[in-house]
Write an enzyme that holds these catalytic residues in place. Structure first.
Site, PDB file in Angstrom:
ATOM      1  N   CYS A   1      -5.322  25.457 -18.505  1.00  0.00           N
ATOM      2  CA  CYS A   1      -5.509  24.004 -18.480  1.00  0.00           C
ATOM      3  C   CYS A   1      -5.182  23.450 -17.091  1.00  0.00           C
ATOM      4  CB  CYS A   1      -4.608  23.365 -19.530  1.00  0.00           C
ATOM      5  SG  CYS A   1      -4.645  21.567 -19.468  1.00  0.00           S
TER       6      CYS A   1
ATOM      7  N   CYS B   1      -7.488  22.858 -24.586  1.00  0.00           N
ATOM      8  CA  CYS B   1      -6.081  23.150 -24.291  1.00  0.00           C
ATOM      9  C   CYS B   1      -5.285  22.962 -25.581  1.00  0.00           C
ATOM     10  CB  CYS B   1      -5.548  22.201 -23.213  1.00  0.00           C
ATOM     11  SG  CYS B   1      -3.748  22.259 -23.085  1.00  0.00           S
TER      12      CYS B   1
ATOM     13  N   TYR C   1     -44.521  -9.052 -30.885  1.00  0.00           N
ATOM     14  CA  TYR C   1     -45.616  -8.889 -29.932  1.00  0.00           C
ATOM     15  C   TYR C   1     -46.991  -8.658 -30.553  1.00  0.00           C
ATOM     16  CZ  TYR C   1     -43.792  -4.211 -30.862  1.00  0.00           C
ATOM     17  OH  TYR C   1     -43.306  -3.103 -31.477  1.00  0.00           O
TER      18      TYR C   1
ATOM     19  N   ASP D   1     -37.598  -1.255 -25.854  1.00  0.00           N
ATOM     20  CA  ASP D   1     -37.180   0.059 -26.334  1.00  0.00           C
ATOM     21  C   ASP D   1     -36.191  -0.057 -27.492  1.00  0.00           C
ATOM     22  OD1 ASP D   1     -36.996   2.755 -26.457  1.00  0.00           O
ATOM     23  OD2 ASP D   1     -35.682   2.985 -24.726  1.00  0.00           O
TER      24      ASP D   1
ATOM     25  N   CYS E   1      -1.850  21.200 -17.505  1.00  0.00           N
ATOM     26  CA  CYS E   1      -0.511  21.674 -17.879  1.00  0.00           C
ATOM     27  C   CYS E   1      -0.368  23.183 -17.766  1.00  0.00           C
ATOM     28  CB  CYS E   1      -0.162  21.205 -19.292  1.00  0.00           C
ATOM     29  SG  CYS E   1      -1.117  22.030 -20.565  1.00  0.00           S
TER      30      CYS E   1
ATOM     31  N   LYS F   1     -42.582  -3.323 -22.558  1.00  0.00           N
ATOM     32  CA  LYS F   1     -42.457  -2.410 -23.695  1.00  0.00           C
ATOM     33  C   LYS F   1     -40.971  -2.331 -24.028  1.00  0.00           C
ATOM     34  CE  LYS F   1     -43.937   2.168 -25.260  1.00  0.00           C
ATOM     35  NZ  LYS F   1     -42.813   2.386 -26.096  1.00  0.00           N
TER      36      LYS F   1
ATOM     37  N   CYS G   1       0.765  18.251 -23.110  1.00  0.00           N
ATOM     38  CA  CYS G   1      -0.265  18.176 -22.067  1.00  0.00           C
ATOM     39  C   CYS G   1      -0.517  16.685 -21.795  1.00  0.00           C
ATOM     40  CB  CYS G   1      -1.525  18.877 -22.561  1.00  0.00           C
ATOM     41  SG  CYS G   1      -2.893  18.783 -21.400  1.00  0.00           S
TER      42      CYS G   1
ATOM     43  N   LYS H   1     -45.230   4.097 -19.146  1.00  0.00           N
ATOM     44  CA  LYS H   1     -43.783   4.284 -19.296  1.00  0.00           C
ATOM     45  C   LYS H   1     -43.137   4.523 -17.930  1.00  0.00           C
ATOM     46  CE  LYS H   1     -42.450   6.510 -23.028  1.00  0.00           C
ATOM     47  NZ  LYS H   1     -41.742   6.525 -24.277  1.00  0.00           N
TER      48      LYS H   1
ATOM     49  N   GLU I   1     -47.468  -6.848 -21.082  1.00  0.00           N
ATOM     50  CA  GLU I   1     -46.198  -7.213 -21.718  1.00  0.00           C
ATOM     51  C   GLU I   1     -45.168  -6.152 -21.422  1.00  0.00           C
ATOM     52  OE1 GLU I   1     -46.947  -7.294 -25.935  1.00  0.00           O
ATOM     53  OE2 GLU I   1     -48.739  -8.513 -25.660  1.00  0.00           O
TER      54      GLU I   1
HETATM   55  S1  IVH Z   1     -48.081  -3.090 -29.400  1.00  0.00           S
HETATM   56  C1  IVH Z   1     -51.255  -1.301 -32.132  1.00  0.00           C
HETATM   57  N1  IVH Z   1     -46.417  -4.164 -27.702  1.00  0.00           N
HETATM   58  O1  IVH Z   1     -43.953   0.785 -28.560  1.00  0.00           O
HETATM   59  C2  IVH Z   1     -50.305  -1.764 -31.105  1.00  0.00           C
HETATM   60  N2  IVH Z   1     -45.731  -2.211 -28.842  1.00  0.00           N
HETATM   61  O2  IVH Z   1     -45.728   3.582 -29.171  1.00  0.00           O
HETATM   62  C3  IVH Z   1     -48.953  -1.889 -31.605  1.00  0.00           C
HETATM   63  N3  IVH Z   1     -43.430  -1.502 -28.338  1.00  0.00           N
HETATM   64  O3  IVH Z   1     -44.647   1.364 -31.921  1.00  0.00           O
HETATM   65  C4  IVH Z   1     -47.878  -1.866 -30.614  1.00  0.00           C
HETATM   66  N4  IVH Z   1     -42.968  -3.118 -26.922  1.00  0.00           N
HETATM   67  O4  IVH Z   1     -42.576   0.000 -31.346  1.00  0.00           O
HETATM   68  C5  IVH Z   1     -46.624  -3.164 -28.570  1.00  0.00           C
HETATM   69  N5  IVH Z   1     -45.018  -5.269 -26.220  1.00  0.00           N
HETATM   70  C6  IVH Z   1     -45.223  -4.273 -27.071  1.00  0.00           C
HETATM   71  C7  IVH Z   1     -44.237  -3.306 -27.347  1.00  0.00           C
HETATM   72  C8  IVH Z   1     -44.527  -2.274 -28.251  1.00  0.00           C
HETATM   73  C9  IVH Z   1     -42.502  -2.037 -27.544  1.00  0.00           C
HETATM   74  C10 IVH Z   1     -43.237  -0.256 -29.126  1.00  0.00           C
HETATM   75  C11 IVH Z   1     -43.687  -0.343 -30.545  1.00  0.00           C
HETATM   76  C12 IVH Z   1     -44.749   0.712 -30.704  1.00  0.00           C
HETATM   77  C13 IVH Z   1     -44.452   1.622 -29.559  1.00  0.00           C
HETATM   78  C14 IVH Z   1     -45.718   2.246 -29.052  1.00  0.00           C
END
Ligand code: IVH
Length: 701
Positions: A436, A454, A249, A127, A439, A125, A460, A336, A123
């Site tokens: 500056c 300045c 998720y 942010d 000016c 991740k 200015c 990551k 999946e």
């Molecule tokens: S699963 C026990 N799936 O990433 C598993 N986390 O440090 C629970 N996050 O705290 C997390 N996308 O805030 C999971 N597809 C995804 C995610 C996801 C973002 C975040 C979440 C979690 C942190 C992991």
């Protein structure tokens, strides 16, 4: 959510009992109250609302045995949640984090070490910040932040502003009659928890920052910070305006359907939850790596920020077997994405003067491709930053673009002659300019501040343009048609060299400009004329005296009711005003000490700009300051005025609003249903509780 109602049909004909109808009406009206008072977005006409309220009153009168103090008939719609802080809630299942890595080799290792044939769900991740949504009997009852993993804040009111999150899981079966409507038939368990990520889409994030820049508020560094700042707001209307979104998720609960994680996500999607489509069940390490490679570039086209890929063992029994460490599950890992980094030549350091006079060094780079965009400039922030990195013109430097949209320089390539130690002593940086670049005025560095500035605020060029932009802005004089480009144009043509010049603009001069024309010229002048009605407090804010923001200007204008009075005010007199510290007082005194400012003021006065409280048009500032110096807490609901109006009255009459009861509280303005914890605290501290009627007498008498 509204269930279909059986309007005026007599109970017998609908087959629904009075109890059921009362319950449905209470829920529906409570929901509408929330939408009306908190979200300012009712989905029902006032008339329909009133009719339903009457029906409920009628039914309740007939059935006193079903009395409930929480019924909407017993409560005034309120915007509770605006000043009280969030309730803390203990997580049913701890909110763990994920083990993470930046290395694709480690990902491969992790996959290979899993038992043979294990399926892996890949999946994105997201942010943002994690949220846990609690559903009971299909209704969203809590929305808890991660907090410390064990306990979090219940930010339900704010989460309810996210359109994608269903508040009631029966809602989607609208066509089904109430009798048939059952959660069991859809397989939705009584208790259900969904976890996911709350996000602010890029577009919303950029618009929010643009607005904040205009309002001179600090900018959010990235969408994650913006989402987290937004979710913590006490004002759900503002949260709604900002437009958060969410992806879920993870599903938790007892005896849930489904044997795999993937099946559960599919189910969640069917039940109406926002589940991403970017999910893949992978059979082997190659499929996992292909998913990573694909999204590494494709994620840049998504409307929200992502910072990696999450891999989860699909089969729930296998997950169970793998178990958990104290911090994270062994059945999942996060890969990551590293911030993209490039090496390039630092050709030159130039200096930019901002609207407030701060001089910012800018790195001019040999253009380089980074995360899909060409980078050729990056901020170097200030002198200390340059010295810490030990960089100088001619060095080869590393540029990075991570979660922050702005590229940054993170270091330089160590060469043999730079000693390879990373020390800054060998830096060839020739030093910050002393004058500056715009000016020529000698720069000053305020003690304790990193920035050089300045001091020539009046002439200015970038500072002057900044002052003009601030003067015409919405919260100041609200003059339309003078955007930054037009200001720059008129500045270049010599038509605008001070804020007072705005009132000397002539139709023919404006219309003669290529980009303007007759109509825009007319509109500008009409708006300039209109600005002469702007009250004194806003004019004072518009002058742009350093650190005198909107609220401070209001307070100063209340104490000094005209510019003539203000210009003779001493530092001590100014510091006696709430919120005015030594620095602000010095800035004000310094402003009036500059003869060029006095000339501007004389011209503004002559043009008819309001430089004093106008008793007839600006009543608010003219009211007696009977609450001067008083700190007041509002609690409960009111009948004569709204809570917002009372807050405004407190300010108008010289008092200060506060959200919590403390030793400093002078009194509590208490309406109906005052919060019990506040009442208890008030008793404990001996704080006076004033009723609505008493308060009105206090200010009117
Ligand atoms: S699963 C026990 N799936 O990433 C598993 N986390 O440090 C629970 N996050 O705290 C997390 N996308 O805030 C999971 N597809 C995804 C995610 C996801 C973002 C975040 C979440 C979690 C942190 C992991």
């Amino acid at each position: 959510m509204p269930v279909t109602l059986f309007d005026s049909l007599p109970i017998e004909q609908t087959g629904v009992t009075a109890e059921q109808e009362i319950k449905a009406l209470r829920e529906e009206l409570a929901e509408q109250n929330y939408k009306y008072y908190v979200l300012s977005a009712p989905t029902m006409s006032d008339r329909e609302f009133d009719e339903k309220m009457h029906r409920l009153q009628e039914l309740e009168a007939k059935h006193p045995e079903l009395y409930d103090a929480n019924s909407p008939t017993q409560r005034v719609g309120s915007d509770i949640g605006k000043i009280d802080s969030f309730p803390r809630i203990r997580h049913r299942y701890p909110m763990l984090s994920l083990a993470n890595t930046y290395s694709r080799e480690e990902v491969e290792d992790w996959v290979r070490k899993l038992p043979q044939g294990v399926e892996i769900v890949a999946e994105l991740k997201y942010d943002g910040l994690s949220i846990s949504l609690w559903y009971e009997k299909g209704k969203l009852v809590h929305a808890v932040t991660r907090g410390d993993g064990t306990e979090g804040d219940d930010v339900l009111a704010n989460i309810k502003t996210i359109a994608e999150i269903p508040q009631s899981l029966v809602e989607r079966e609208k066509t089904v009659s109430l009798k048939e409507k059952s959660l069991i038939s859809s397989g939705i368990p009584d208790r259900l928890e969904l976890r996911g990520e709350v996000l602010l889409p890029w577009e919303r994030f950029e618009a929010l920052n643009k607005q904040r820049e205009e309002d001179e508020e600090p900018l959010f560094a990235n969408p994650r910070n913006a989402a987290s700042g937004t979710l913590k707001l006490q004002d759900s209307k503002e949260v709604a305006r900002r437009g958060l979104t969410c992806y879920l998720y993870y599903m938790l609960g007892e005896q849930l359907p489904g044997k795999t994680h993937y099946e559960r996500l599919e189910l969640a999607r069917q039940w109406g939850f926002p589940v991403s489509e970017a999910i893949k069940v992978c059979k082997d390490v190659d499929e996992v790596m292909a998913f990573i490679a694909y999204w590494d570039t494709e994620r840049k086209n998504l409307p929200v920020a992502t910072d990696g890929i999450v891999l989860k063992v699909n089969n729930l029994a296998e997950q169970e077997e793998l178990g958990y460490t104290a911090k994270s599950p062994r059945w999942a890992i996060a890969y990551k994405f590293a911030a993209e980094r490039q090496l390039t030549l630092l050709k030159q350091i130039t200096y930019q003067v901002g609207r407030t006079g701060v001089v910012t060094p800018v790195a001019n780079l040999e253009p380089v491709q980074l995360s899909g965009t060409m980078v050729q400039r990056a901020t170097l922030h200030n002198e200390d930053f340059i010295r810490q990195l030990g960089i100088a013109e001619g060095d080869r430097v590393y540029v990075e673009k991570g979660g922050e949209i702005i590229p940054k320089i993170v270091g330089k390539e160590e060469t043999d002659d730079s000693g390879g130690s990373g020390s800054s002593s060998s830096s060839g940086f020739s030093g910050f300019p002393r004058t500056c670049p715009e000016c020529g005025t000698e720069l000053v560095r305020v003690e304790g501040e990193a920035a050089w500035r300045c001091p020539n605020e009046v002439s200015c060029p970038p500072q002057l343009k900044g002052k003009l932009e601030h003067f015409v802005s919405r919260k100041a004089m609200n003059i339309e048609g003078l955007g930054s480009e037009t200001i720059a144009l008129l500045y270049d043509k010599g038509l605008l060299h001070s804020i007072a010049d705005i009132y000397d603009l002539r139709q023919e001069d404006l219309a003669a400009q290529e980009r303007l024309g007759e109509k825009s010229a007319q509109n500008i002048l009409a708006s300039v004329e209109q600005s002469k009605q702007v009250p004194w407090a806003r004019v004072l804010f518009a002058l742009g005296i350093r650190m005198v923001g909107e609220t401070t200007a209001k307070k100063i204008a209340k104490r000094f009711k005209s510019i003539d009075a203000l210009q003779w005010a001493s530092k001590e007199e100014l510091m006696a005003i709430e919120d005015v510290g030594e620095q602000i007082a010095e800035n004000i005194v310094g402003y009036f000490a500059d003869i060029r400012n006095l000339e501007i003021i004389t011209r503004l006065q002559a043009a008819g700009v309001q430089m004093a409280v106008n008793e007839s048009t600006d009543e608010r500032l003219a009211v007696p300051q009977v609450l001067e110096g008083k700190t007041i807490v509002i609690s409960g609901t009111f009948s004569e005025h709204s809570r917002e109006e009372y807050k405004q009255m407190i300010e108008d009459y010289g008092g200060k609003n506060s959200g919590s009861v403390s030793k400093k509280t002078d009194f509590i303005l208490a309406g109906e249903n005052m919060g019990p914890s506040k009442l208890e605290k008030a008793r404990e501290l001996g704080v006076r509780v004033v009723s609505e009627a008493e308060f009105l007498e206090m200010i009117q008498g």
